[in-house]
Design a protein around this motif. Structure first.
Motif, PDB file in Angstrom:
ATOM      1  N   GLU A  86      44.468  -6.130  22.852  1.00  0.00           N
ATOM      2  CA  GLU A  86      45.450  -6.073  21.945  1.00  0.00           C
ATOM      3  C   GLU A  86      46.907  -5.285  22.307  1.00  0.00           C
ATOM      4  O   GLU A  86      47.923  -5.803  22.394  1.00  0.00           O
TER       5      GLU A  86
ATOM      6  N   LYS B  43      50.303  -7.434  23.167  1.00  0.00           N
ATOM      7  CA  LYS B  43      51.441  -6.973  21.988  1.00  0.00           C
ATOM      8  C   LYS B  43      52.628  -7.154  22.201  1.00  0.00           C
ATOM      9  O   LYS B  43      53.526  -7.872  21.531  1.00  0.00           O
TER      10      LYS B  43
ATOM     11  N   THR C  91      53.577 -11.414  20.558  1.00  0.00           N
ATOM     12  CA  THR C  91      53.623 -11.314  18.997  1.00  0.00           C
ATOM     13  C   THR C  91      54.797 -12.239  18.751  1.00  0.00           C
ATOM     14  O   THR C  91      55.616 -12.378  19.040  1.00  0.00           O
TER      15      THR C  91
ATOM     16  N   ASP D 142      55.182 -11.576  13.588  1.00  0.00           N
ATOM     17  CA  ASP D 142      54.407 -10.443  13.866  1.00  0.00           C
ATOM     18  C   ASP D 142      52.997 -10.689  13.801  1.00  0.00           C
ATOM     19  O   ASP D 142      52.310  -9.812  13.629  1.00  0.00           O
ATOM     20  N   LYS D 143      52.894 -11.867  14.092  1.00  0.00           N
ATOM     21  CA  LYS D 143      51.360 -12.196  14.283  1.00  0.00           C
ATOM     22  C   LYS D 143      51.117 -12.344  16.084  1.00  0.00           C
ATOM     23  O   LYS D 143      51.801 -12.568  16.749  1.00  0.00           O
ATOM     24  N   LEU D 144      49.853 -11.684  16.119  1.00  0.00           N
ATOM     25  CA  LEU D 144      49.441 -11.500  17.764  1.00  0.00           C
ATOM     26  C   LEU D 144      48.815 -12.936  17.915  1.00  0.00           C
ATOM     27  O   LEU D 144      47.774 -13.347  17.058  1.00  0.00           O
TER      28      LEU D 144
END
Ligand code: ADP
Ligand code: MG
Length: 629
Positions: A419, A423, A427, A431-433
């Motif tokens: 993550e 990031k 992203t 705002d979603k990874l």
């Protein structure tokens, strides 16, 4: 001499016993050896308390077979029984145990998965014998030796006789149908199966042993052979020892002892040891999982106080751990019950979750202790771990500590590390990874390449149940999504705010689209016009993530997705409106040439996905040769 009637309600219970345990006749030997073991352990215990006079020596159990007389003898040097004890424990207690057992289960033969494994004790001898004798002398001072005899009817005989040695000898007069048991090979087979690790040495005949030659032996000297007692068991198997006293090599050699036909070494082991709130010991091994793995072979073995019970641990160990190997020994697992009952038993549930926790803890400590070594083993253990994460919530909760995610470049990240790393670049605008992955480095090579060029990290997730695992991760972690690299063109994989300018105008695009659609099979391909880098390929075939994953999940047994099976494979054909060739196709005046360019570009796109086969491939090659002429 006394004769009497065994206290029975059913007129003749032995035929019932025989019929009931038809398939499991062989357990008689295990039951009798268990009794001999109990009697010997009792004696040893009383000796430590000072209640037995004199030295008890090193008591053993002996099995003797006399084929001519049709006899099998089980001889121990344990506590023995007085006449009164025979009355009480054999005529009454043992019998009532057998009777109760038959009463309880006679209607449930079909549910006998595990029932067949336990319950009859001494009376199981009547499954193979038409007459049984007991010669026994108690350790108690002045006890008289007695002989008991019973031919399977409720009548028995009990008389005194002369015998000096302490202990019990059971003589089975083997019946006509059970003569197989008089073969040495058969007895050896049973001893190996059930008694390999029992705590008292078991002797069966003798064997020859070749002595090593003395160092100063002359050349040509024959090594000396001696005849020694054949002890068939190892009374102190590794799992009964303190983990502190065992080295890695000891665990490995115990593995070989347990599975003599297994030549692959285990990856690592987990020593289990609890005494509260239940009793359980054992050693589990992570095997190297390879393609010729046979799940019916070399399974986890269940023991009760070192007596083998079964190698079917269904219901006791969660399914994902049934892929492990090793031994579990617990007196607290109820065995004379059915499997469906077992699964709802509270003690068994605790055992199951204890084992799961231990496995998770061990994985965590292995990872912490030597990450490099753990990463090297990952490919061999990932299927078990992923299966565990999917099926056991407790295991899933702990998995962040040891589950690792490899990239196509063979770097390994924990979830948190991953993550952190992706990031900043992966992203999307919501705002979603977005986590990119590949399942096959060779087949998806070009997709991996463009993703890497963009600075994206691409995981390599290639185990068969991965689609289920991704689904699980997506629903349990916040704001993440997995996308396979070939599921869209690279700019669409992770959608950012920016939009690329297209060389082709909207009008031109609208003109070109139907021309392409005319050539390609519409049922399978959806044409999609996208402005991409001019050096990205003109035609790209992608397979949308959602549909593909659903199909994969169903193929590997996903529940709740019935009806998806008939869906054909669906693809997108992405046309790069910034690639020169696409402009050329649009501006080609001759219809025939235009069609041929489209077909060729389409076939090339298919080729790069491994989708070009058979006649299509033949035609493609012909056309290509013509074009280079
Ligand atoms: P269980 O072993 O569950 O008690 P069994 O039917 O196997 O039931 O045996 C009944 C009883 O007979 C034992 O509890 C024990 O008291 C006695 N017994 C059986 N075999 C022996 C033996 N070899 N030595 C001494 N006692 C024995
Ligand atoms: Mg018994």
């Amino acid at each position: 001499m006394a004769t009497g009637n065994i206290n029975v309600t059913a007129e003749n219970i032995f035929p019932v016993i025989k019929k009931f345990l038809y398939s499991d006749h062989e357990i008689f030997l295990r039951e009798l050896i268990s009794n001999a073991t109990d009697a010997t352990l009792k004696l040893k215990h009383l000796a430590t308390l000072g209640e037995v006079k004199g030295d008890i020596g090193d008591p053993i159990i002996e099995i003797k077979v006399d084929k001519k007389k049709n006899e099998i003898r089980i001889i121990d040097q344990g506590v023995g029984m007085t006449g009164e004890e025979v009355e009480k424990y054999i005529n009454q207690v043992a019998f009532s145990g057998a009777e109760e057992f038959v009463e309880k289960y006679k209607d449930k033969v079909e549910d006998s998965g595990i029932i067949g494994h336990f319950g009859l004790g001494f009376y199981s001898s009547f499954m193979v014998a038409d007459k049984v004798e007991i010669f026994t002398k108690s350790f108690k001072k002045d006890a008289k030796a007695v002989r008991w005899e019973c031919d399977g009817s409720p009548k028995y005989t009990l008389e005194e006789f002369d015998r000096k040695e302490r202990g019990t000898e059971i003589v089975l007069h083997i019946d006509e149908e059970s003569k197989d048991f008089l073969e040495d090979a058969k007895i050896t087979e049973l001893l190996t199966k059930y008694n390999k690790f029992m705590p008292i040495p078991i002797k069966f005949g003798t064997r020859e042993e070749t002595l090593p030659l003395p160092e100063d032996a002359k050349e040509g000297t024959e090594p000396e052979k001696i005849t020694i007692e054949n002890i068939v068991n190892n009374p102190t198997p590794a799992w009964t020892k303190n983990p502190k006293d065992l080295k890695d090599e000891d665990y490995k050699s115990f593995y070989r002892e347990l599975y003599p036909m297994q030549f692959e070494e285990p990856l690592f082991n987990i020593h289990l040891n609890v005494d509260y709130p239940f009793n359980l010991t054992g050693i589990l091994y992570f095997p190297k999982l390879n393609n010729n793995l046979d799940p019916t072979k070399d399974r986890i073995q269940l023991y009760q106080n070192q007596v083998f019970v079964t190698d079917n641990v269904e219901g006791i160990v969660p399914p994902f751990l049934q892929m492990l190997r090793g031994v579990i020994d617990s007196p607290d697992i109820p065995l004379n019950v059915s499997r469906s009952y077992l699964q709802s038993d509270a003690a068994v549930k605790k055992i199951s979750s204890y084992i799961t926790r231990k496995v998770a803890d061990k994985l965590t400590s292995l990872f912490k202790k030597d990450r490099k070594a753990f990463e090297e083993k990952w490919d061999d253990i990932k299927v078990i771990i992923e299966y565990g994460m999917l099926s056991e919530d407790k295991f899933f909760e702990k998995s962040d500590k040891f589950a690792i995610y490899p990239t196509v470049n063979k770097e390994y990240f924990t979830w948190n590390e991953l993550e952190e790393k992706i990031k900043p670049v992966q992203t999307d605008k919501d705002d979603k990874l977005v986590i990119l992955y590949a399942s096959d480095v060779k087949k998806q090579h070009s997709y991996i390449d463009v993703a890497k060029e963009k600075g994206y990290t691409v995981l390599l997730l290639d185990s068969p149940i991965v689609s289920h695992l991704l689904q699980k991760l997506e629903t349990s972690k916040e704001k993440i999504q997995f996308v396979r690299v070939d599921s869209d063109h690279v700019d669409n994989l992770i959608k950012k705010e920016e939009t690329k300018i297209s060389k082709l105008s909207d009008e031109e695009k609208e003109k070109l689209k139907p021309i392409i659609e005319e050539i390609i099979p519409k049922e399978t391909y959806t044409v999609q016009m996208e402005a991409m880098d001019s050096n990205a390929n003109p035609f790209i075939i992608t397979q949308p993530e959602f549909m593909r994953r659903m199909k994969e999940m169903q193929a590997t047994g996903g529940g709740g997705m019935m009806g998806m099976g008939n869906f054909p494979d669906m693809y997108n054909l992405v046309i790069n409106t910034n690639n020169e060739l696409v402009g050329e196709i649009l501006n080609t005046k001759t219809k025939k040439k235009q069609d041929r360019l489209i077909q060729q570009a389409f076939d090339l796109a298919k080729l790069s996905q491994g989708l070009l086969q058979g006649e299509e491939l033949t035609n493609f090659i012909k056309r290509s040769f013509q074009m280079v002429k």
